[in-house]
Enzyme design. Structure first.
Site, PDB file in Angstrom:
ATOM      1  CB  SER A  75      -0.753  -0.036   1.265  1.00  0.00           C
ATOM      2  OG  SER A  75      -1.724  -1.056   1.312  1.00  0.00           O
TER       3      SER A  75
HETATM    4  N1  SAH Z   1      -0.456  -5.638   4.260  1.00  0.00           N
HETATM    5  C1  SAH Z   1       0.343  -5.649   3.146  1.00  0.00           C
HETATM    6  C2  SAH Z   1      -0.460  -5.272   1.734  1.00  0.00           C
HETATM    7  C3  SAH Z   1      -1.361  -6.378   1.371  1.00  0.00           C
HETATM    8  S1  SAH Z   1      -1.851  -6.502  -0.122  1.00  0.00           S
HETATM    9  C4  SAH Z   1       1.842  -4.984   2.857  1.00  0.00           C
HETATM   10  O1  SAH Z   1       1.942  -4.168   3.897  1.00  0.00           O
HETATM   11  O2  SAH Z   1       2.403  -5.258   1.995  1.00  0.00           O
HETATM   12  C5  SAH Z   1      -2.934  -7.716   0.070  1.00  0.00           C
HETATM   13  C6  SAH Z   1      -2.475  -9.336   0.399  1.00  0.00           C
HETATM   14  O3  SAH Z   1      -3.649  -9.714   0.727  1.00  0.00           O
HETATM   15  C7  SAH Z   1      -1.943  -9.936  -0.782  1.00  0.00           C
HETATM   16  O4  SAH Z   1      -0.701 -10.364  -0.243  1.00  0.00           O
HETATM   17  C8  SAH Z   1      -2.959 -10.941  -0.695  1.00  0.00           C
HETATM   18  O5  SAH Z   1      -2.256 -12.194  -1.193  1.00  0.00           O
HETATM   19  C9  SAH Z   1      -3.593 -11.119   0.277  1.00  0.00           C
HETATM   20  N2  SAH Z   1      -4.869 -12.021   0.495  1.00  0.00           N
HETATM   21  C10 SAH Z   1      -5.983 -11.879  -0.157  1.00  0.00           C
HETATM   22  N3  SAH Z   1      -6.826 -12.619   0.315  1.00  0.00           N
HETATM   23  C11 SAH Z   1      -6.372 -13.149   1.457  1.00  0.00           C
HETATM   24  C12 SAH Z   1      -7.162 -14.145   2.336  1.00  0.00           C
HETATM   25  N4  SAH Z   1      -8.352 -14.534   2.173  1.00  0.00           N
HETATM   26  N5  SAH Z   1      -6.237 -14.473   3.447  1.00  0.00           N
HETATM   27  C13 SAH Z   1      -4.959 -13.692   3.791  1.00  0.00           C
HETATM   28  N6  SAH Z   1      -4.629 -13.345   2.756  1.00  0.00           N
HETATM   29  C14 SAH Z   1      -5.087 -12.547   1.528  1.00  0.00           C
END
Ligand code: SAH
Length: 247
Positions: free
Chosen positions: A96
């Site tokens: 993000s």
């Molecule tokens: N917080 C992260 C950004 C996350 S982007 C950072 O600081 O970099 C969103 C993430 O959520 C992705 O890596 C994706 O694979 C994950 N994601 C999507 N659906 C999910 C689920 N059901 N459970 C856990 N992770 C999930």
């Protein structure tokens, strides 16, 4: 307007670049030279993107100054680590925008004794920011390749209060519930009921809700009831299940 177009074009270029080879150091390797070179950019990021906007929580500002964001992104986008937009981190996912990380962290009012659950570990950057402020962070990632990479990165960095879990965060993590705070970094069409269940009384959760266009919701659990407040329009990658279907 001009600035917006330039930023959009740049994002497209970065996304295109990210389809190529992704490399990220397993231990978040960091040369002295690199660390020095990025320190100045990080302090400018905090000054112009974080403090100049509405972030005032001292602990959040200190964490944003301390955590070396460039160690969480692939080599080919490192150069842009401290810019005012999200970046590709491989596996079709993004880290993000720095302001959004700061904003979400500030919104849950993190305290030194807090146990926090994060859904969507991604690069591990948000987890590291939280780990600088709270007692314990549990973070769940559904993508196994990302999970493995980030687990190694965070432990190589010496974070002992981050517990990385591979799985579907829609179900939360009952083993360690209840949580004082929950931060969801992928968008869902509704608030996952299990997450609300695992939030302690008086606890706060921040989550992007909606399809396409999303709204960041700040949720407070008061007398077992869900108090919802819309705090910011946002755009996150979707929360998905094991088959890739959106929640
Ligand atoms: N917080 C992260 C950004 C996350 S982007 C950072 O600081 O970099 C969103 C993430 O959520 C992705 O890596 C994706 O694979 C994950 N994601 C999507 N659906 C999910 C689920 N059901 N459970 C856990 N992770 C999930």
């Amino acid at each position: 307007m001009k600035l917006r177009i330039t930023a959009t074009v740049l994002m497209c270029l970065l996304l295109a670049a990210s389809c190529g080879k992704q490399s990220i150091s397993q231990k978040g390797e960091n040369t002295m030279e690199e660390s020095g070179q990025f320190a100045q950019r990080r302090s400018e990021m905090v000054q112009y993107q974080i403090r100049a906007r509405d972030i005032t929580n001292k602990k959040v500002i200190e964490a944003m100054l301390k955590v070396e964001r460039h160690r969480f992104v692939p080599e080919d986008v490192k150069e842009y680590s401290y810019e005012d937009y999200p970046l590709p981190i491989g596996e079709g996912q993004t880290i993000s925008q720095p302001y959004i990380v700061a904003f979400m962290t500030e919104m849950i009012a993190p305290g030194p004794e807090d146990k926090v659950l994060e859904i969507g570990t991604g690069s591990g950057y948000q987890a590291a920011i939280l780990a600088e402020i709270v007692a314990e962070v549990f973070t769940i990632e559904i993508n196994e390749a990302l999970y493995r990479r980030t687990k190694a990165l965070l432990s190589g960095m010496g974070y002992k209060n981050i517990h990385t879990i591979c799985g579907d965060g829609f179900a939360g993590y009952p083993e360690a519930a209840p949580f004082d705070k929950i931060i969801v970094t992928a968008a869902s069409s509704e608030v996952p009921p299990k997450l609300f269940e695992q939030l302690r009384e008086g606890g706060k959760m921040i989550i992007p809700v909606g399809e396409g266009y999303q709204e960041l919701l700040l949720i407070t659990k008061l007398n077992g009831q869900m108090i919802r407040e819309n705090v910011l329009p946002v755009r996150f990658v979707p929360l998905i299940d094991k088959n890739g279907k959106r929640y």
